[in-house]
Design a protein around this motif. Structure first.
Motif, PDB file in Angstrom:
ATOM      1  N   GLY A 125       0.836  -1.199   0.000  1.00  0.00           N
ATOM      2  CA  GLY A 125       0.000   0.000   0.000  1.00  0.00           C
ATOM      3  C   GLY A 125       0.872   1.250   0.000  1.00  0.00           C
ATOM      4  N   ARG A 126       0.234   2.405  -0.082  1.00  0.00           N
ATOM      5  CA  ARG A 126       1.012   3.646  -0.047  1.00  0.00           C
ATOM      6  C   ARG A 126       1.353   3.981   1.399  1.00  0.00           C
ATOM      7  NH1 ARG A 126      -2.713   7.763  -2.915  1.00  0.00           N
ATOM      8  NH2 ARG A 126      -3.520   5.815  -3.819  1.00  0.00           N
ATOM      9  N   ARG A 161      -6.543   3.033   4.404  1.00  0.00           N
ATOM     10  CA  ARG A 161      -6.400   3.039   2.949  1.00  0.00           C
ATOM     11  C   ARG A 161      -5.182   2.206   2.522  1.00  0.00           C
ATOM     12  NH1 ARG A 161      -8.178   6.685  -1.145  1.00  0.00           N
ATOM     13  NH2 ARG A 161      -6.997   6.340  -3.066  1.00  0.00           N
ATOM     14  N   SER A 162      -4.066   2.371   3.237  1.00  0.00           N
ATOM     15  CA  SER A 162      -2.866   1.593   2.903  1.00  0.00           C
ATOM     16  C   SER A 162      -3.128   0.101   3.042  1.00  0.00           C
ATOM     17  CB  SER A 162      -1.703   2.012   3.813  1.00  0.00           C
ATOM     18  OG  SER A 162      -0.535   1.295   3.492  1.00  0.00           O
ATOM     19  N   GLU A 190      -5.309  -1.057   0.142  1.00  0.00           N
ATOM     20  CA  GLU A 190      -4.515  -1.072  -1.088  1.00  0.00           C
ATOM     21  C   GLU A 190      -3.564  -2.263  -1.116  1.00  0.00           C
ATOM     22  OE1 GLU A 190      -4.219   3.737  -2.015  1.00  0.00           O
ATOM     23  OE2 GLU A 190      -2.672   2.736  -0.816  1.00  0.00           O
ATOM     24  N   GLU A 211      -5.528  -5.485  -1.776  1.00  0.00           N
ATOM     25  CA  GLU A 211      -6.043  -5.554  -3.137  1.00  0.00           C
ATOM     26  C   GLU A 211      -4.901  -5.753  -4.126  1.00  0.00           C
ATOM     27  OE1 GLU A 211      -8.440  -6.347  -5.776  1.00  0.00           O
ATOM     28  OE2 GLU A 211      -9.317  -5.735  -3.856  1.00  0.00           O
ATOM     29  N   ALA A 212      -3.761  -5.113  -3.888  1.00  0.00           N
ATOM     30  CA  ALA A 212      -2.594  -5.319  -4.747  1.00  0.00           C
ATOM     31  C   ALA A 212      -2.114  -6.764  -4.656  1.00  0.00           C
ATOM     32  CB  ALA A 212      -1.471  -4.367  -4.336  1.00  0.00           C
ATOM     33  N   THR A 241       2.110  -2.949  -6.309  1.00  0.00           N
ATOM     34  CA  THR A 241       1.911  -1.823  -5.403  1.00  0.00           C
ATOM     35  C   THR A 241       0.535  -1.209  -5.639  1.00  0.00           C
ATOM     36  OG1 THR A 241       2.771  -0.128  -6.904  1.00  0.00           O
ATOM     37  CG2 THR A 241       4.387  -1.387  -5.595  1.00  0.00           C
ATOM     38  N   PHE A 242       0.224  -0.205  -4.828  1.00  0.00           N
ATOM     39  CA  PHE A 242      -1.087   0.445  -4.947  1.00  0.00           C
ATOM     40  C   PHE A 242      -1.266   1.100  -6.311  1.00  0.00           C
ATOM     41  CE2 PHE A 242       1.850   3.578  -3.322  1.00  0.00           C
ATOM     42  CZ  PHE A 242       1.534   4.744  -4.002  1.00  0.00           C
ATOM     43  N   VAL A 270      -3.438  -1.045  -8.560  1.00  0.00           N
ATOM     44  CA  VAL A 270      -4.776  -1.396  -8.090  1.00  0.00           C
ATOM     45  C   VAL A 270      -5.826  -0.516  -8.757  1.00  0.00           C
ATOM     46  CG1 VAL A 270      -6.259  -1.577  -6.066  1.00  0.00           C
ATOM     47  CG2 VAL A 270      -3.841  -2.141  -5.886  1.00  0.00           C
ATOM     48  N   SER A 283      -8.791   1.785  -9.043  1.00  0.00           N
ATOM     49  CA  SER A 283      -9.225   2.748  -8.031  1.00  0.00           C
ATOM     50  C   SER A 283     -10.572   2.385  -7.430  1.00  0.00           C
ATOM     51  CB  SER A 283      -9.284   4.146  -8.649  1.00  0.00           C
ATOM     52  OG  SER A 283     -10.184   4.158  -9.760  1.00  0.00           O
ATOM     53  N   VAL A 323     -10.338   0.161  -4.193  1.00  0.00           N
ATOM     54  CA  VAL A 323     -10.003   0.858  -2.961  1.00  0.00           C
ATOM     55  C   VAL A 323     -11.171   1.717  -2.501  1.00  0.00           C
ATOM     56  CG1 VAL A 323      -8.413   2.479  -1.878  1.00  0.00           C
ATOM     57  CG2 VAL A 323      -7.563   0.825  -3.548  1.00  0.00           C
TER      58      VAL A 323
END
Length: 516
Positions: free
Chosen positions: A380-381, A391-392, A395, A398-399, A414-415, A418, A420, A423
């Motif tokens: 995630g970020r 959110r991270s 992400e 899902e990644a 990475t995010f 993914v 959008s 997320v």
């Protein structure tokens, strides 16, 4: 157990060796004095036969006598010389060589009683030595377990006294430690079968050779196997005792770790629940992060790791391997074990662009622990504090799912990779998603249940085919007219227009609201 060589080396016995000295390393179970023409019914394997050769007066031939001794499993023949027979009879040396029976002579002045007394003293000294070794090894194992030594250190204590090739393999097939037994020599599938199947004493190595195994039990089940690269029959009683003792101490350590891991896993799992349920428990997140030495106001990132065979449970111990990876890099981390992944929440005050490369090293570490499985990771970020951690987390997972779906390329996503919408859906509350999905797809699902129709699958195929009629009909193996009727029925039931971009987006989001 004393050997023939040790007995023959005692100067007071004045024993002479007449045959190949290589066989002198055989162990002597006891000494059996006999003058029977056929002593074999009364001999036990490993016994040393003591005789003055009185049986020579009978009808028994030398060759047949020696053969009977050999067939009984006796370890050797000690011929006691007499004044009237100061040398062994003709043919006895050749017969013993042919049968592979070590032949020794005892001087005229030395009685058989001196041999049995010397043998008893040797065996008593050996048992005392083994006992002292066991106590010493036990003390060392207790200290190692008390200080939380790694499995490799525990195996080193075993091989300190015995030159045994050993390895420790857990019930997920992870090679936890090895000393003298290379990982490639292990047949992991055979070991897993021995863990899950009925109890047995041996398992096959990769080259087919037998290896002795000792169970390491955890909380109610076999958690690992201590594998020794020798068959059971090759091991001495002292070596078998040392392996069993080590396995018992590893069991203590495994049980202790399981108890601690269970507590940590519960608290770590609750942290993820708090992050996901931000509206009700978000206020608890900072405190829980601090309990794991994570700064709730610092940069945090989520990294999800799992095996590529999507849908299978994660291996036990995966969270431990992942957590150890980050700790070895000096990062504060918490890694709850999920049903689908091991999710690391990591303090990351470094360059975010370096995360993908570090995640690839993490995947390589996991594959090293489970060589037969392919691992993937999602990143995630980096969040600026706990507020962006949800959110991270979404992400990262899902990644990771996207990495599981693809079969080529890097095992890390990475995010950036993914979609959008995934997320955005993940950020919504469960109740809101359920209400939205029910409003959009509820009429279709009700119709499918009531009539056994296939409208939802038709809608999914239509959107996946980019709204192209021929492509959708081919995918569903139906005629275009049948497809046209189904789509018309979908519009009637939902009150939406499949030619409208807005309505198509709603359909797409509703179909993917809870994953693929």
């Amino acid at each position: 157990m004393a050997t023939i060589r040790e007995l023959a080396a005692l100067p007071e016995l004045r024993i002479a060796v007449l045959t190949d000295p290589v066989a002198l390393d055989r162990e002597v179970r006891w000494a059996h004095v006999t003058e029977l023409e056929d002593p074999s019914p009364y001999l036990r394997a490993g016994e040393l036969v003591l005789t003055n050769g009185i049986w020579l007066a009978g009808n028994r031939g030398i060759a047949s006598y020696v053969r009977a001794v050999a067939d009984s499993g006796a370890c050797g023949l000690l011929f006691g010389l007499l004044a009237e027979r100061p040398a062994v009879p003709d043919g006895l040396v050749d017969a013993c060589r042919a049968a592979g029976v070590p032949l020794l002579t005892l001087a005229i002045e030395v009685p058989f009683a001196a041999v049995t007394e010397a043998l008893a003293a040797l065996q008593a000294a050996e048992r005392q030595h083994e006992l002292l070794q066991s106590v010493s090894r036990g003390d060392a194992l207790v200290q190692a377990v008390a200080r939380g030594a790694h499995e490799t250190d525990v195996l080193a204590l075993l091989t300190r006294d015995h030159q045994l090739p050993v390895a420790l393999v857990d019930h997920a097939g992870q090679i936890m430690a090895h000393d003298g037994l290379a990982p490639e020599a292990l047949d992991v599938d055979a070991i897993l079968g021995a863990i899950d199947g009925p109890r047995r004493a041996e398992v096959a190595l990769a080259d087919g050779r037998p290896a002795a195994i000792y169970a390491v039990e955890g909380l109610g089940a076999v958690e690992a196997l201590l594998v020794c690269g020798r068959s059971v029959v090759e091991l001495t009683p002292a070596e078998r005792a040392a392996l069993a003792q080590t396995a018992r101490f590893i069991t203590l350590e495994v049980t202790r770790r399981q108890a601690l891991a269970a507590v940590e896993a519960r608290f770590a799992g609750e942290l993820i629940e708090m992050v996901l349920d931000a509206t009700r428990r978000g206020h608890e997140v900072p405190g829980r992060l601090r309990s794991f030495a994570l700064d709730p106001d610092g940069p945090l990132v989520a990294v999800s790791v799992a095996f590529a065979d999507e849908g299978t449970p994660t291996a036990s111990g995966l969270s431990t391997v992942v957590g150890r990876f980050w700790l070895q890099r000096g990062a504060a981390v918490v890694v709850p074990q999920g049903t689908d992944d091991a999710l690391a929440v990591v303090a990351w005050p470094h360059d975010p662009e370096a995360l993908a490369e570090v995640a690839e090293a993490l995947v390589a570490t996991v594959v090293g622990a489970w060589p037969r499985r392919r691992a993937v990771a999602g990143v995630g970020r980096v969040a600026d504090g706990h507020a962006g951690l949800r959110r991270s987390l979404l992400e990262a997972r899902e990644a990771r799912r996207a990495a599981q779906r693809r079969r080529r390329g890097s095992p890390v996503m990475t995010f950036h990779h993914v979609g959008s919408h995934r997320v955005l859906l993940g950020l919504q509350e469960q109740t809101a998603l359920e209400e939205f999905t029910s409003a959009v797809l509820g009429p279709l699902r009700e119709h499918d249940r009531a009539h056994g129709s296939d409208l939802e699958r038709t809608l999914t195929a239509f959107l996946a085919g980019g709204g192209r009629w021929s492509v959708t009909a081919d995918a569903l193996h139906v005629h275009v007219n049948t497809l046209r009727n189904r789509l018309r029925r979908i519009e009637e039931l939902t009150g939406r227009d499949l030619q409208s971009t807005e309505d198509r987006v709603d359909f797409h989001l509703a179909l993917h609201a809870f994953g693929d």
